[in-house]
Every structure is written in structure tokens, then in C-alpha cells.
Design a protein around this motif. Sequence first.
Motif, mmCIF file in Angstrom:
data_model
loop_
_atom_site.group_PDB
_atom_site.id
_atom_site.type_symbol
_atom_site.label_atom_id
_atom_site.label_comp_id
_atom_site.label_asym_id
_atom_site.label_seq_id
_atom_site.Cartn_x
_atom_site.Cartn_y
_atom_site.Cartn_z
ATOM 1 N N UNK A 88 0.817 -1.219 0.000
ATOM 2 C CA UNK A 88 0.000 0.000 0.000
ATOM 3 C C UNK A 88 0.852 1.271 0.000
ATOM 4 N N UNK A 89 2.116 1.140 -0.399
ATOM 5 C CA UNK A 89 3.055 2.234 -0.639
ATOM 6 C C UNK A 89 3.598 2.890 0.636
ATOM 7 N N UNK A 90 2.706 3.170 1.621
ATOM 8 C CA UNK A 90 3.108 3.783 2.891
ATOM 9 C C UNK A 90 3.835 5.117 2.716
ATOM 10 N N UNK A 91 3.366 5.919 1.785
ATOM 11 C CA UNK A 91 3.901 7.267 1.626
ATOM 12 C C UNK A 91 3.170 8.213 2.571
ATOM 13 N N UNK A 92 3.827 9.300 2.926
ATOM 14 C CA UNK A 92 3.231 10.283 3.829
ATOM 15 C C UNK A 92 2.517 11.330 2.978
ATOM 16 N N UNK A 93 1.188 11.413 3.052
ATOM 17 C CA UNK A 93 0.422 12.225 2.099
ATOM 18 C C UNK A 93 0.729 13.713 2.125
ATOM 19 N N UNK A 94 1.166 14.248 3.274
ATOM 20 C CA UNK A 94 1.420 15.690 3.346
ATOM 21 C C UNK A 94 2.840 16.077 2.954
ATOM 22 N N UNK A 95 3.646 15.081 2.570
ATOM 23 C CA UNK A 95 5.006 15.352 2.103
ATOM 24 C C UNK A 95 5.082 15.189 0.590
ATOM 25 N N UNK A 96 5.949 15.969 -0.037
ATOM 26 C CA UNK A 96 6.151 15.846 -1.478
ATOM 27 C C UNK A 96 6.905 14.563 -1.796
ATOM 28 N N UNK A 112 8.855 15.591 -8.477
ATOM 29 C CA UNK A 112 9.472 15.711 -7.160
ATOM 30 C C UNK A 112 8.710 16.626 -6.216
ATOM 31 N N UNK A 113 8.017 17.611 -6.744
ATOM 32 C CA UNK A 113 7.273 18.531 -5.881
ATOM 33 C C UNK A 113 5.786 18.179 -5.802
ATOM 34 N N UNK A 114 5.416 17.074 -6.420
ATOM 35 C CA UNK A 114 4.027 16.606 -6.337
ATOM 36 C C UNK A 114 3.800 15.872 -5.017
ATOM 37 N N UNK A 115 2.537 15.694 -4.679
ATOM 38 C CA UNK A 115 2.174 14.952 -3.470
ATOM 39 C C UNK A 115 1.652 13.568 -3.869
ATOM 40 N N UNK A 116 1.735 12.582 -2.973
ATOM 41 C CA UNK A 116 1.322 11.218 -3.323
ATOM 42 C C UNK A 116 -0.063 11.125 -3.945
ATOM 43 N N UNK A 117 -0.998 11.932 -3.462
ATOM 44 C CA UNK A 117 -2.359 11.888 -3.994
ATOM 45 C C UNK A 117 -2.473 12.326 -5.438
ATOM 46 N N UNK A 125 -0.321 11.267 -7.748
ATOM 47 C CA UNK A 125 0.414 10.272 -8.525
ATOM 48 C C UNK A 125 -0.436 9.043 -8.812
ATOM 49 N N UNK A 126 -0.088 8.325 -9.875
ATOM 50 C CA UNK A 126 -0.700 7.025 -10.139
ATOM 51 C C UNK A 126 -0.149 6.008 -9.147
ATOM 52 N N UNK A 127 -0.773 4.832 -9.102
ATOM 53 C CA UNK A 127 -0.282 3.787 -8.202
ATOM 54 C C UNK A 127 1.144 3.374 -8.539
ATOM 55 N N UNK A 128 1.434 3.235 -9.832
ATOM 56 C CA UNK A 128 2.778 2.869 -10.238
ATOM 57 C C UNK A 128 3.806 3.913 -9.859
ATOM 58 N N UNK A 129 3.443 5.199 -9.989
ATOM 59 C CA UNK A 129 4.358 6.277 -9.595
ATOM 60 C C UNK A 129 4.584 6.281 -8.083
ATOM 61 N N UNK A 130 3.519 6.031 -7.322
ATOM 62 C CA UNK A 130 3.675 5.977 -5.865
ATOM 63 C C UNK A 130 4.623 4.840 -5.472
#
Length: 226
Positions: free
Chosen positions: A94-102, A136-141, A143-148
Amino acid sequence: METVAVVENLKKYYGKGANQVRALDGVNLEIEKGKFTMIIGTSGSGKTTLLNLLGGQDRPSEGRIFVDGVRIDTLKEPELAVYRRNKTGFIYQNFNLIPMLTVRENILFPLDMGNQKPDRELFGELVETLRLEERLEAYPGELSGGQQQAVAIARALLGRPALVLADEPTGNLDTRSSQNVLGLLKLMNERYHQTIVMITHNLEIAQMADCVWRLEDGKILSGEAK
């Protein structure tokens, strides 16, 4: 053969008596340095338990775990936290990226937590290879699933860990994105000689590995190196 991880008579039990679940029941294996190793098995076979033990996210009921020459199953929690941060890189389903970080901040986050300076050359190579330069300056939300998942791969690799541990990393992706992510993992393994341990239930995916271990009912049934 140079090994980076050795597991000896590893057991992980949950509960007691008639309700006891033997998630791992005497597992022995060696993981060769610089190889792409896959552990295959059906749901409930113990794959994720084994990955979590290698990653220092859980402790065994019995047995020994050595990673990069250090026995990790006896480490105290502060030492284990350092091990997780410095010696492992995790790639989750499920990627586990932090949504408020770029994207940039997510990739650098583990190193920032340890007050470590990133290898800027490696950072540049990773984001270029993973095609993240324009994001690089985009947020996880955004991005596509593959990009995440590509961001998660870059994050896992930037610290040059002893082990990259991938928990069914294509499980939430469509077929095309899955193929892209698997290709990227194989490329990272070949280009940087990064040791990758990935769990999957998909026999077709396992064909791209250097070594395959089959795990069922908490036991290793077979191992094959190519």
C-alpha cells in the motif's frame, strides 16, 4: 557465495494450546548478497511474518537471525530501531507514503529521521531511472499507483540498505503498472547490486528472481537458485 542474511531454526508462534498458530515452524535459509530473492507461498503460509522478522519489525519465538554479520533477534529496541533505519528498506503493497510530504520529501524522509545526508548523485540517478524528475514537488495523492510505488522504491534504495524487503509490492497495481514496478526492481538489483527479498504468491513473477524459496504452512519446502 557471500550471504547477507542467515535464518536458523526460525519459529514464530501465536497463541497457546489448541488455538496456537505456527506462522513459522523451523525455517532455515540463507540470502545471498546482491541477489534478487523471492519467497513464494499461498496466503497464510508465513511469508509476511518472515519478512517482518528479517526487517526487525517483530521478534521470533525461537531461532536466530543474522543480517550483515549482526544477530538482530537479540537486539534491544533502541538498537533494533537503528537497524531498521540503517540496514533495511521496506516496499509495501500500500506504498506507505506520507500524504502531506512531497515526492522529494518522502524519498528523503528515512535519512532525515536519522540525521543522515543523502547521496545526491544516487538520488539523481534514482529519480531519473524511476522517471520521477518531473514529479518531485508533487504529493502522493497526485500520482498514479505505479508512480507511488516508484517513490517507495527510491526511498527504500537511497540509504543503500543491506536488505530491501518488498511485501507483495504489485498487489494493488494493475497489470501494466505491476510489470513496470517489477522491471524497476530488477533494474535496481542489477544496476546497484542491491539485495532484494520479495514475497509473492504469483509463480509467474517468481521467474524473474535469482533465487526462489517456497514457503508453506510455516516451513520451507524448497529452494532453487538460478
